[in-house]
Design a protein around this motif. Structure first.
Motif, PDB file in Angstrom:
ATOM      1  N   ARG A  18      -3.147  11.982 -30.891  1.00  0.00           N
ATOM      2  CA  ARG A  18      -2.569  13.007 -30.036  1.00  0.00           C
ATOM      3  C   ARG A  18      -3.398  14.279 -30.196  1.00  0.00           C
ATOM      4  N   LEU A  19      -4.015  14.693 -29.096  1.00  0.00           N
ATOM      5  CA  LEU A  19      -4.804  15.923 -29.093  1.00  0.00           C
ATOM      6  C   LEU A  19      -3.936  17.096 -28.643  1.00  0.00           C
ATOM      7  N   SER A  20      -4.194  18.246 -29.239  1.00  0.00           N
ATOM      8  CA  SER A  20      -3.489  19.469 -28.865  1.00  0.00           C
ATOM      9  C   SER A  20      -4.490  20.560 -28.538  1.00  0.00           C
ATOM     10  N   CYS A  21      -4.117  21.451 -27.652  1.00  0.00           N
ATOM     11  CA  CYS A  21      -4.968  22.583 -27.302  1.00  0.00           C
ATOM     12  C   CYS A  21      -4.081  23.775 -26.970  1.00  0.00           C
ATOM     13  N   ALA A  22      -4.261  24.857 -27.705  1.00  0.00           N
ATOM     14  CA  ALA A  22      -3.463  26.057 -27.503  1.00  0.00           C
ATOM     15  C   ALA A  22      -4.350  27.192 -27.012  1.00  0.00           C
ATOM     16  N   ALA A  23      -3.926  27.839 -25.943  1.00  0.00           N
ATOM     17  CA  ALA A  23      -4.645  28.986 -25.409  1.00  0.00           C
ATOM     18  C   ALA A  23      -4.010  30.274 -25.919  1.00  0.00           C
ATOM     19  N   SER A  24      -4.857  31.245 -26.241  1.00  0.00           N
ATOM     20  CA  SER A  24      -4.362  32.528 -26.734  1.00  0.00           C
ATOM     21  C   SER A  24      -5.238  33.647 -26.205  1.00  0.00           C
ATOM     22  N   GLY A  25      -4.723  34.865 -26.306  1.00  0.00           N
ATOM     23  CA  GLY A  25      -5.477  36.026 -25.832  1.00  0.00           C
ATOM     24  C   GLY A  25      -4.798  36.670 -24.654  1.00  0.00           C
ATOM     25  N   SER A  26      -5.606  37.295 -23.809  1.00  0.00           N
ATOM     26  CA  SER A  26      -5.088  38.022 -22.661  1.00  0.00           C
ATOM     27  C   SER A  26      -4.819  37.060 -21.513  1.00  0.00           C
ATOM     28  N   ILE A  27      -3.583  36.575 -21.438  1.00  0.00           N
ATOM     29  CA  ILE A  27      -3.209  35.551 -20.467  1.00  0.00           C
ATOM     30  C   ILE A  27      -2.053  36.044 -19.622  1.00  0.00           C
ATOM     31  N   PHE A  28      -2.274  36.079 -18.298  1.00  0.00           N
ATOM     32  CA  PHE A  28      -1.183  36.377 -17.361  1.00  0.00           C
ATOM     33  C   PHE A  28      -0.445  35.086 -17.062  1.00  0.00           C
ATOM     34  N   ASN A  29      -1.153  34.073 -16.627  1.00  0.00           N
ATOM     35  CA  ASN A  29      -0.616  32.725 -16.577  1.00  0.00           C
ATOM     36  C   ASN A  29      -1.776  31.737 -16.466  1.00  0.00           C
ATOM     37  N   ILE A  30      -1.449  30.470 -16.594  1.00  0.00           N
ATOM     38  CA  ILE A  30      -2.453  29.413 -16.549  1.00  0.00           C
ATOM     39  C   ILE A  30      -2.105  28.445 -15.434  1.00  0.00           C
ATOM     40  N   ARG A  31      -3.052  28.196 -14.558  1.00  0.00           N
ATOM     41  CA  ARG A  31      -2.818  27.254 -13.461  1.00  0.00           C
ATOM     42  C   ARG A  31      -3.019  25.838 -13.987  1.00  0.00           C
ATOM     43  N   ASP A  32      -4.208  25.310 -13.888  1.00  0.00           N
ATOM     44  CA  ASP A  32      -4.470  23.945 -14.333  1.00  0.00           C
ATOM     45  C   ASP A  32      -4.943  23.912 -15.786  1.00  0.00           C
ATOM     46  N   MET A  33      -4.568  22.852 -16.489  1.00  0.00           N
ATOM     47  CA  MET A  33      -5.090  22.572 -17.821  1.00  0.00           C
ATOM     48  C   MET A  33      -5.561  21.126 -17.836  1.00  0.00           C
ATOM     49  N   GLY A  34      -6.535  20.833 -18.674  1.00  0.00           N
ATOM     50  CA  GLY A  34      -7.037  19.477 -18.654  1.00  0.00           C
ATOM     51  C   GLY A  34      -7.847  19.113 -19.869  1.00  0.00           C
ATOM     52  N   TRP A  35      -8.145  17.831 -19.924  1.00  0.00           N
ATOM     53  CA  TRP A  35      -8.993  17.288 -20.988  1.00  0.00           C
ATOM     54  C   TRP A  35     -10.191  16.598 -20.358  1.00  0.00           C
ATOM     55  N   TYR A  36     -11.339  16.815 -20.975  1.00  0.00           N
ATOM     56  CA  TYR A  36     -12.595  16.216 -20.544  1.00  0.00           C
ATOM     57  C   TYR A  36     -13.244  15.606 -21.784  1.00  0.00           C
ATOM     58  N   ARG A  37     -14.217  14.715 -21.557  1.00  0.00           N
ATOM     59  CA  ARG A  37     -14.901  14.142 -22.702  1.00  0.00           C
ATOM     60  C   ARG A  37     -16.378  13.948 -22.390  1.00  0.00           C
ATOM     61  N   GLN A  38     -17.151  13.898 -23.457  1.00  0.00           N
ATOM     62  CA  GLN A  38     -18.598  13.777 -23.294  1.00  0.00           C
ATOM     63  C   GLN A  38     -19.180  12.965 -24.446  1.00  0.00           C
ATOM     64  N   THR A  39     -20.118  12.090 -24.103  1.00  0.00           N
ATOM     65  CA  THR A  39     -20.872  11.333 -25.087  1.00  0.00           C
ATOM     66  C   THR A  39     -22.339  11.736 -24.968  1.00  0.00           C
ATOM     67  N   PRO A  40     -23.107  11.535 -26.029  1.00  0.00           N
ATOM     68  CA  PRO A  40     -24.514  11.959 -26.006  1.00  0.00           C
ATOM     69  C   PRO A  40     -25.277  11.358 -24.832  1.00  0.00           C
ATOM     70  N   GLY A  41     -25.998  12.196 -24.132  1.00  0.00           N
ATOM     71  CA  GLY A  41     -26.813  11.752 -23.024  1.00  0.00           C
ATOM     72  C   GLY A  41     -26.079  11.586 -21.708  1.00  0.00           C
ATOM     73  N   LYS A  42     -24.778  11.842 -21.703  1.00  0.00           N
ATOM     74  CA  LYS A  42     -23.995  11.698 -20.481  1.00  0.00           C
ATOM     75  C   LYS A  42     -23.338  13.004 -20.107  1.00  0.00           C
ATOM     76  N   ARG A  44     -20.315  15.500 -18.956  1.00  0.00           N
ATOM     77  CA  ARG A  44     -18.905  15.642 -19.296  1.00  0.00           C
ATOM     78  C   ARG A  44     -18.065  15.096 -18.141  1.00  0.00           C
ATOM     79  N   GLU A  45     -17.025  14.330 -18.460  1.00  0.00           N
ATOM     80  CA  GLU A  45     -16.207  13.714 -17.424  1.00  0.00           C
ATOM     81  C   GLU A  45     -14.742  14.077 -17.595  1.00  0.00           C
ATOM     82  N   LEU A  46     -14.048  14.100 -16.475  1.00  0.00           N
ATOM     83  CA  LEU A  46     -12.624  14.404 -16.479  1.00  0.00           C
ATOM     84  C   LEU A  46     -11.845  13.230 -17.064  1.00  0.00           C
ATOM     85  N   VAL A  47     -10.910  13.538 -17.938  1.00  0.00           N
ATOM     86  CA  VAL A  47     -10.015  12.527 -18.478  1.00  0.00           C
ATOM     87  C   VAL A  47      -8.630  12.652 -17.846  1.00  0.00           C
TER      88      VAL A  47
END
Length: 119
Positions: A18-42, A44-47
């Protein structure tokens, strides 16, 4: 704005993470959130992505195995990954489209968390 990703690791095929990601700082709101992945030589792709309203989108190869979710009040997104396969091995990044006020928005990326699936 900072995105802090965590939860990666080494797991055997068929296992879960289970991956987690927390955003912090100067945030009014967040529209889309997502996860992407990348392997060497390729590229980055949408997950998986999720809108503020909860609409989700998945890469075909992870449908039925991965689930993305978010908590808008905590500016956090998760990726539950089940039935992991060696082909899921990659560096996973979270991304958020952040409004810092009503008129200005940008994409922000987390630092990446390594997922390694052994056969």
């Amino acid at each position: 704005v900072q995105l802090q990703a965590s939860g990666g690791g080494l797991v055997q095929a068929g296992g879960s993470l289970r991956l987690s990601c927390a955003a912090s700082g100067s945030i009014f709101n967040i529209r889309d959130m997502g996860w992407y992945r990348q392997t060497p030589g390729k590229q980055r792709e949408l997950v998986a992505t999720i809108t503020a309203g909860g609409r989700t989108n998945y890469k075909d190869s992870v449908k039925g195995r991965f689930t993305i979710s978010r908590n808008n009040a905590e500016n956090t997104v998760w990726l539950q990954m089940n039935s992991l396969k060696p082909g899921d091995t990659a560096l996973y990044y979270c991304k958020a489209y952040v409004y810092q006020n009503m008129w200005s928005a940008s994409d922000y990326w987390g630092q990446g968390t390594q997922v390694t699936v052994s056969s």
